[in-house]
Design a protein around this motif. Structure first.
Motif, PDB file in Angstrom:
ATOM      1  N   PRO A 187       0.802  -1.229   0.000  1.00 47.18           N
ATOM      2  CA  PRO A 187       0.000   0.000   0.000  1.00 47.18           C
ATOM      3  C   PRO A 187       0.834   1.278   0.000  1.00 47.18           C
ATOM      4  N   VAL A 188       2.084   1.207   0.455  1.00 46.46           N
ATOM      5  CA  VAL A 188       2.932   2.399   0.475  1.00 46.46           C
ATOM      6  C   VAL A 188       3.410   2.729  -0.936  1.00 46.46           C
ATOM      7  N   ARG A 189       3.923   1.738  -1.659  1.00 42.55           N
ATOM      8  CA  ARG A 189       4.426   1.966  -3.025  1.00 42.55           C
ATOM      9  C   ARG A 189       3.300   1.919  -4.061  1.00 42.55           C
ATOM     10  N   ASN A 190       2.228   1.206  -3.757  1.00 43.91           N
ATOM     11  CA  ASN A 190       1.056   1.082  -4.627  1.00 43.91           C
ATOM     12  C   ASN A 190       1.434   0.687  -6.062  1.00 43.91           C
ATOM     13  N   PRO A 191       2.117  -0.452  -6.253  1.00 42.20           N
ATOM     14  CA  PRO A 191       2.568  -0.831  -7.596  1.00 42.20           C
ATOM     15  C   PRO A 191       1.417  -1.165  -8.548  1.00 42.20           C
ATOM     16  N   LYS A 192       0.233  -1.461  -8.024  1.00 41.48           N
ATOM     17  CA  LYS A 192      -0.889  -1.829  -8.888  1.00 41.48           C
ATOM     18  C   LYS A 192      -1.759  -0.630  -9.258  1.00 41.48           C
ATOM     19  N   GLY A 193      -1.359   0.537  -8.749  1.00 44.08           N
ATOM     20  CA  GLY A 193      -2.047   1.758  -9.154  1.00 44.08           C
ATOM     21  C   GLY A 193      -3.466   1.910  -8.661  1.00 44.08           C
ATOM     22  N   TRP A 194      -3.786   1.377  -7.485  1.00 49.86           N
ATOM     23  CA  TRP A 194      -5.132   1.548  -6.940  1.00 49.86           C
ATOM     24  C   TRP A 194      -5.379   3.020  -6.606  1.00 49.86           C
ATOM     25  N   PRO A 195      -6.637   3.445  -6.632  1.00 52.58           N
ATOM     26  CA  PRO A 195      -6.944   4.805  -6.163  1.00 52.58           C
ATOM     27  C   PRO A 195      -6.505   4.956  -4.704  1.00 52.58           C
ATOM     28  N   GLN A 196      -6.102   6.157  -4.321  1.00 44.26           N
ATOM     29  CA  GLN A 196      -5.682   6.434  -2.945  1.00 44.26           C
ATOM     30  C   GLN A 196      -6.505   7.584  -2.385  1.00 44.26           C
ATOM     31  N   ARG A 197      -6.876   7.456  -1.107  1.00 46.12           N
ATOM     32  CA  ARG A 197      -7.612   8.518  -0.441  1.00 46.12           C
ATOM     33  C   ARG A 197      -7.104   8.650   0.984  1.00 46.12           C
ATOM     34  N   SER A 198      -7.332   9.803   1.560  1.00 44.53           N
ATOM     35  CA  SER A 198      -6.839  10.063   2.915  1.00 44.53           C
ATOM     36  C   SER A 198      -7.710   9.353   3.942  1.00 44.53           C
ATOM     37  N   LEU A 199      -7.133   9.108   5.121  1.00 39.90           N
ATOM     38  CA  LEU A 199      -7.889   8.477   6.198  1.00 39.90           C
ATOM     39  C   LEU A 199      -9.129   9.284   6.562  1.00 39.90           C
ATOM     40  N   SER A 200      -9.006  10.615   6.543  1.00 41.38           N
ATOM     41  CA  SER A 200     -10.142  11.454   6.926  1.00 41.38           C
ATOM     42  C   SER A 200     -11.326  11.266   5.985  1.00 41.38           C
ATOM     43  N   GLU A 201     -11.073  10.874   4.746  1.00 38.84           N
ATOM     44  CA  GLU A 201     -12.151  10.640   3.781  1.00 38.84           C
ATOM     45  C   GLU A 201     -12.786   9.262   3.958  1.00 38.84           C
ATOM     46  N   LEU A 202     -12.020   8.326   4.499  1.00 38.13           N
ATOM     47  CA  LEU A 202     -12.445   6.931   4.515  1.00 38.13           C
ATOM     48  C   LEU A 202     -12.895   6.437   5.883  1.00 38.13           C
ATOM     49  N   ALA A 203     -12.639   7.222   6.925  1.00 38.98           N
ATOM     50  CA  ALA A 203     -12.896   6.720   8.276  1.00 38.98           C
ATOM     51  C   ALA A 203     -13.151   7.861   9.243  1.00 38.98           C
ATOM     52  N   ARG A 204     -13.736   7.500  10.369  1.00 37.54           N
ATOM     53  CA  ARG A 204     -13.866   8.440  11.481  1.00 37.54           C
ATOM     54  C   ARG A 204     -12.635   8.268  12.365  1.00 37.54           C
ATOM     55  N   ILE A 205     -11.923   9.365  12.604  1.00 36.47           N
ATOM     56  CA  ILE A 205     -10.691   9.321  13.391  1.00 36.47           C
ATOM     57  C   ILE A 205     -10.949   9.963  14.757  1.00 36.47           C
ATOM     58  N   GLN A 206     -10.555   9.270  15.823  1.00 39.26           N
ATOM     59  CA  GLN A 206     -10.674   9.816  17.171  1.00 39.26           C
ATOM     60  C   GLN A 206      -9.348   9.660  17.917  1.00 39.26           C
ATOM     61  N   THR A 207      -9.029  10.621  18.756  1.00 37.52           N
ATOM     62  CA  THR A 207      -7.909  10.484  19.684  1.00 37.52           C
ATOM     63  C   THR A 207      -8.472  10.156  21.058  1.00 37.52           C
ATOM     64  N   GLY A 208      -7.896   9.161  21.715  1.00 38.02           N
ATOM     65  CA  GLY A 208      -8.438   8.679  22.975  1.00 38.02           C
ATOM     66  C   GLY A 208      -8.169   9.596  24.145  1.00 38.02           C
ATOM     67  N   GLY A 209      -8.595   9.178  25.311  1.00 37.66           N
ATOM     68  CA  GLY A 209      -8.383   9.925  26.539  1.00 37.66           C
ATOM     69  C   GLY A 209      -8.451   8.992  27.733  1.00 37.66           C
ATOM     70  N   THR A 210      -7.935   9.451  28.853  1.00 38.84           N
ATOM     71  CA  THR A 210      -7.961   8.664  30.094  1.00 38.84           C
ATOM     72  C   THR A 210      -8.872   9.346  31.098  1.00 38.84           C
TER      73      THR A 210
END
Length: 359
Positions: A168-191
């Motif tokens: 996935p880093v080099r992407n030799p097969k040329g798949w489309p790439q999108r940012s994490l923010s577009e593909l997922a909900r991102i949260q930072t945890g807490g204590t």
């Protein structure tokens, strides 16, 4: 069988300094630090099989070399010139003494050998020592084989992923790439704050970096529903990524709804990404997470930068096919893990019996 101290039956010799620049990667002998092999060298300072004991750093940690080696100056060592007892028996006996718990509260933590020498132990005959060592070695070997089987399953999935999708880093097969923010909900945890009451020891896993490293089936700590509200909660199937500290880039897959601390970001995938595909794709980005977070004294990758990481987005049908394979492998991995738990219970039970004098 007689009660003796560790100092009565062996001597801890000091390891000898060997700078990394002086080591030879093609050398004939292992070089040991306090937490295991740290290189090779063309000479050894021990005589035959050796117990290596962490003196600084991973203090009290035990390693065993089947042959002569070079323990460095952060260690003690015991070879056949230091004791008359069976070395394998002594290795198992020392493991039960929990030397790793000595002197951790000191200003400069380190294992003082006189404190180790004061530990008491039941000393059986030489014949009985060899019998005990053989039984414990067999049990330990079974545990190691199960771990090897799990490692092979992980290698199988990694190979299957690369064959189907490429890196996935080099992407030799040329798949489309999108940012994490577009593909997922991102949260930072807490204590939850220490001043809060009735927040810990509940039914919800509370994940910290020490729990990461694979599928998270349990955690060292738990929280109550009230504690979860004071933290962050990721749904089952989320990828959890350590983004602060020495273990930056370490990841895990939440098996169930889980709370998590402030060192971790959660990635909860939306519909374009199959959860197991997303988790294994993220594992290939561990080095990139560490690299981007290494610009400060305390490694840290801020949430705003974490969200910019790019993920390849293959066809959903291909992701689903990989997900089915990963799910089947994970079921087998869980069975192996349960076997390891059983074997570890057996191993520690046997060791307790042998060294308490009940067997």
């Amino acid at each position: 069988m007689s009660l003796v101290t560790l100092g009565d039956i062996c001597e801890f010799k000091y390891g000898k300094s060997l700078p990394a620049s002086a080591r030879d990667p093609d050398g004939a002998y292992d070089v040991f630090g306090s937490n295991g092999v740290v290189g090779r060298h063309d000479a050894a300072i021990t005589d035959g099989a050796t117990i290596v004991v962490g003196r600084k750093g991973s203090l009290g940690e035990l390693n065993y070399s089947e042959s002569s080696c070079w323990p460095i100056d952060t260690t003690y060592y015991v070879d056949r010139t230091c004791t008359d007892v069976d070395l394998r028996w002594l290795f198992h006996a020392m493991a039960g003494l929990r030397l790793d718990e000595l002197n951790r509260a000191a200003a400069i933590p380190g294992l003082n050998r006189n404190d180790a020498y004061a530990k008491t132990i039941l000393l059986p005959s030489q014949i009985e020592q060899r019998r005990i060592a053989a039984i414990l070695d067999k049990a330990d070997s079974l545990r190691a084989k199960r771990r090897e089987a799990i490692a092979k399953l992980d290698q199988l999935l990694q190979s299957a992923f690369l064959e189907k999708f490429g890196d996935p880093v080099r992407n030799p097969k040329g798949w489309p790439q999108r940012s994490l923010s577009e593909l997922a909900r991102i949260q930072t945890g807490g204590t939850p704050p220490s001043s809060a009451t009735e927040v810990f020891d509940g039914p919800i896993p509370f994940v910290t970096p020490g729990d990461l490293g694979g599928v998270i089936t349990d955690s060292r700590r738990t929280v109550t529903p009230k504690g979860a509200l004071l933290s962050r909660v990721a749904s089952a199937g989320s990828t959890l990524v350590c983004c602060i500290g020495a273990t930056i880039g370490k990841m895990g897959l939440a098996k169930q709804e889980s709370a998590f601390n402030q060192q971790i970001n959660s990635v909860t995938w939306r519909g374009e990404i199959e959860q197991l595909y997303g988790y294994y794709a993220m594992r290939f980005l561990a080095g990139e997470v560490a690299r981007r977070g290494a610009s400060t004294t305390l490694p840290i990758l801020k949430k705003s930068e974490f969200e910019k990481l790019l993920i390849t987005v293959p066809r959903r049908s291909d992701q689903d096919e990989f997900g089915r394979l990963a799910s089947a492998v994970e079921q087998q991995r869980t069975a192996y893990h349960q076997g390891i738990v059983h074997l570890e219970e057996l191993f520690f039970s046997l060791r307790q019996e042998f060294f308490s004098g009940r067997a």
